[in-house]
Design a protein around this motif. Structure first.
Motif, PDB file in Angstrom:
ATOM      1  N   PHE A 101     110.110  22.199   1.476  1.00 54.74           N
ATOM      2  CA  PHE A 101     109.181  22.373   0.366  1.00 54.74           C
ATOM      3  C   PHE A 101     107.956  21.475   0.543  1.00 54.74           C
ATOM      4  O   PHE A 101     106.825  21.910   0.360  1.00 54.74           O
ATOM      5  N   LEU A 102     108.196  20.219   0.917  1.00 48.97           N
ATOM      6  CA  LEU A 102     107.070  19.304   1.133  1.00 48.97           C
ATOM      7  C   LEU A 102     106.157  19.800   2.245  1.00 48.97           C
ATOM      8  O   LEU A 102     104.926  19.719   2.133  1.00 48.97           O
ATOM      9  N   LEU A 158      99.979  24.454   2.315  1.00 53.18           N
ATOM     10  CA  LEU A 158      99.151  25.110   1.299  1.00 53.18           C
ATOM     11  C   LEU A 158      97.916  24.281   0.979  1.00 53.18           C
ATOM     12  O   LEU A 158      96.811  24.815   0.845  1.00 53.18           O
ATOM     13  N   ALA A 159      98.100  22.981   0.834  1.00 53.80           N
ATOM     14  CA  ALA A 159      96.979  22.087   0.528  1.00 53.80           C
ATOM     15  C   ALA A 159      95.930  22.171   1.643  1.00 53.80           C
ATOM     16  O   ALA A 159      94.738  22.337   1.373  1.00 53.80           O
ATOM     17  N   ARG A 160      96.378  22.077   2.868  1.00 49.81           N
ATOM     18  CA  ARG A 160      95.463  22.121   4.013  1.00 49.81           C
ATOM     19  C   ARG A 160      94.748  23.473   4.085  1.00 49.81           C
ATOM     20  O   ARG A 160      93.526  23.532   4.216  1.00 49.81           O
ATOM     21  N   TYR A 198     118.324  16.000   7.964  1.00 46.75           N
ATOM     22  CA  TYR A 198     117.275  15.510   7.064  1.00 46.75           C
ATOM     23  C   TYR A 198     116.035  16.395   7.155  1.00 46.75           C
ATOM     24  O   TYR A 198     115.459  16.783   6.154  1.00 46.75           O
ATOM     25  N   PHE A 199     115.643  16.758   8.359  1.00 41.43           N
ATOM     26  CA  PHE A 199     114.426  17.538   8.526  1.00 41.43           C
ATOM     27  C   PHE A 199     114.635  19.017   8.258  1.00 41.43           C
ATOM     28  O   PHE A 199     113.673  19.778   8.215  1.00 41.43           O
ATOM     29  N   CYS A 230     100.392  20.616  -5.884  1.00 36.11           N
ATOM     30  CA  CYS A 230     101.600  20.490  -6.716  1.00 36.11           C
ATOM     31  C   CYS A 230     101.325  20.968  -8.131  1.00 36.11           C
ATOM     32  O   CYS A 230     102.166  21.640  -8.739  1.00 36.11           O
ATOM     33  N   ARG A 231     100.155  20.659  -8.658  1.00 32.32           N
ATOM     34  CA  ARG A 231      99.791  21.099 -10.014  1.00 32.32           C
ATOM     35  C   ARG A 231      99.701  22.625 -10.085  1.00 32.32           C
ATOM     36  O   ARG A 231     100.180  23.246 -11.028  1.00 32.32           O
TER      37      ARG A 231
END
Length: 80
Positions: free
Chosen positions: A21-22, A28-30, A13-14, A40-41
Motif C-alpha cells: 500500500f505504501l 500515485l504521488a509521484r 516484510y517487503f 493519502c488525503r
C-alpha cells in the motif's frame, strides 16, 4: 530455518499488504505530482465517498424491506 523470536523475515516484510500500500501511495504521488500527504488525503476522501455510497445502498435496501414488511402487515390486518 527459524527466525529469532518469531520475527518477520525480510522477504515477508517487503511482501506484506502495508508495504504494498505504501509503495502504491508513493507511486500515485509521484505520477500525479502530489505529496504523499496529499495522496493519502485523496485516498481517504475516495474511501469515504465509497463508504457513503455503500451506506446509501444499504439504507435503500433497508427502506424497501421496511416497506415490504409494512405491506405484509397491512395485508394480514385486512385478512383479520
Amino acid at each position: 530455518m527459524g527466525t529469532l523470536f518469531n520475527q518477520t523475515t525480510r522477504k515477508d516484510y517487503f511482501n506484506n499488504d502495508s508495504v504494498k500500500f505504501l509503495n502504491t501511495v508513493k507511486t500515485l504521488a509521484r505520477d500525479h505530482g502530489l505529496t504523499v500527504e496529499e495522496t493519502c488525503r485523496v485516498l481517504e476522501l475516495s474511501m469515504k465517498i465509497d463508504d457513503y455510497d455503500r451506506k446509501d445502498e444499504q439504507l435503500a435496501v433497508l427502506g424497501r424491506l421496511i416497506k415490504d414488511l409494512i405491506d405484509e402487515i397491512s395485508m394480514l390486518r385486512e385478512k383479520l
